[in-house]
Motif scaffolding. Structure first.
Motif, mmCIF file in Angstrom:
data_model
loop_
_atom_site.group_PDB
_atom_site.id
_atom_site.type_symbol
_atom_site.label_atom_id
_atom_site.label_comp_id
_atom_site.label_asym_id
_atom_site.label_seq_id
_atom_site.Cartn_x
_atom_site.Cartn_y
_atom_site.Cartn_z
ATOM 1 N N GLY A 35 25.115 -6.812 71.638
ATOM 2 C CA GLY A 35 25.666 -6.019 72.733
ATOM 3 C C GLY A 35 25.941 -4.565 72.404
ATOM 4 N N THR A 36 25.696 -4.143 71.170
ATOM 5 C CA THR A 36 25.901 -2.751 70.761
ATOM 6 C C THR A 36 24.556 -2.107 70.493
ATOM 7 N N LYS A 37 24.332 -0.916 71.043
ATOM 8 C CA LYS A 37 23.082 -0.193 70.818
ATOM 9 C C LYS A 37 23.181 0.577 69.487
ATOM 10 N N ILE A 38 22.331 0.208 68.531
ATOM 11 C CA ILE A 38 22.298 0.809 67.202
ATOM 12 C C ILE A 38 21.068 1.710 67.105
ATOM 13 N N PRO A 39 21.217 2.988 66.675
ATOM 14 C CA PRO A 39 20.042 3.852 66.521
ATOM 15 C C PRO A 39 19.091 3.315 65.454
ATOM 16 N N VAL A 40 17.800 3.462 65.702
ATOM 17 C CA VAL A 40 16.755 2.967 64.807
ATOM 18 C C VAL A 40 15.882 4.139 64.385
ATOM 19 N N ASP A 41 15.544 4.206 63.094
ATOM 20 C CA ASP A 41 14.605 5.206 62.589
ATOM 21 C C ASP A 41 13.251 4.541 62.384
ATOM 22 N N ILE A 42 12.185 5.218 62.807
ATOM 23 C CA ILE A 42 10.832 4.733 62.588
ATOM 24 C C ILE A 42 10.336 5.343 61.279
ATOM 25 N N ASN A 43 9.905 4.497 60.346
ATOM 26 C CA ASN A 43 9.412 4.958 59.047
ATOM 27 C C ASN A 43 8.105 4.250 58.718
ATOM 28 N N PRO A 44 7.177 4.973 58.063
ATOM 29 C CA PRO A 44 5.945 4.316 57.632
ATOM 30 C C PRO A 44 6.226 3.408 56.435
ATOM 31 N N LEU A 45 5.365 2.417 56.227
ATOM 32 C CA LEU A 45 5.486 1.566 55.046
ATOM 33 C C LEU A 45 4.816 2.241 53.861
ATOM 34 N N PRO A 46 5.224 2.033 52.656
ATOM 35 C CA PRO A 46 6.401 1.263 52.263
ATOM 36 C C PRO A 46 7.679 2.058 52.513
ATOM 37 N N PHE A 47 8.800 1.343 52.652
ATOM 38 C CA PHE A 47 10.082 1.997 52.914
ATOM 39 C C PHE A 47 10.537 2.840 51.729
ATOM 40 N N THR A 48 10.208 2.401 50.534
ATOM 41 C CA THR A 48 10.550 3.153 49.318
ATOM 42 C C THR A 48 9.285 3.313 48.481
ATOM 43 N N PRO A 49 9.175 4.411 47.719
ATOM 44 C CA PRO A 49 7.980 4.597 46.887
ATOM 45 C C PRO A 49 7.938 3.569 45.758
ATOM 46 N N HIS A 50 6.735 3.203 45.351
ATOM 47 C CA HIS A 50 6.615 2.259 44.248
ATOM 48 C C HIS A 50 7.023 2.931 42.941
ATOM 49 N N ARG A 51 7.422 2.112 41.984
ATOM 50 C CA ARG A 51 7.889 2.639 40.700
ATOM 51 C C ARG A 51 7.066 2.073 39.542
#
Length: 71
Positions: A51-67
């Protein structure tokens, strides 16, 4: 999973297919289906979470760079 996604005008835009806490990202992450016109970084989307509207960010995959290094 299953949370409805809405655009900035409050119109239905898609839904979350999977989600949870992303330890590498240090915050919740989710994947889902949205209208093609909204599937780009910078699009203003909101998820309806209990019931609560939460802001969403659109991000390309991968979410974090590989290490790792290719040897």
């Amino acid at each position: 999973t299953g949370a409805a996604l809405f655009d900035a005008d409050g119109d239905p835009a898609g839904h979350v297919t999977s989600g949870g806490f992303g330890p590498s990202a240090a915050h919740p992450v989710a994947m889902g289906y949205v209208q093609t016109s909204l599937a780009k970084p910078g699009a203003k989307l909101f998820a309806d979470v209990r019931g609560t509207k939460i802001p969403v960010d659109i991000n390309p995959l991968p979410f974090t760079p590989h290490r790792y290094r290719k040897g």
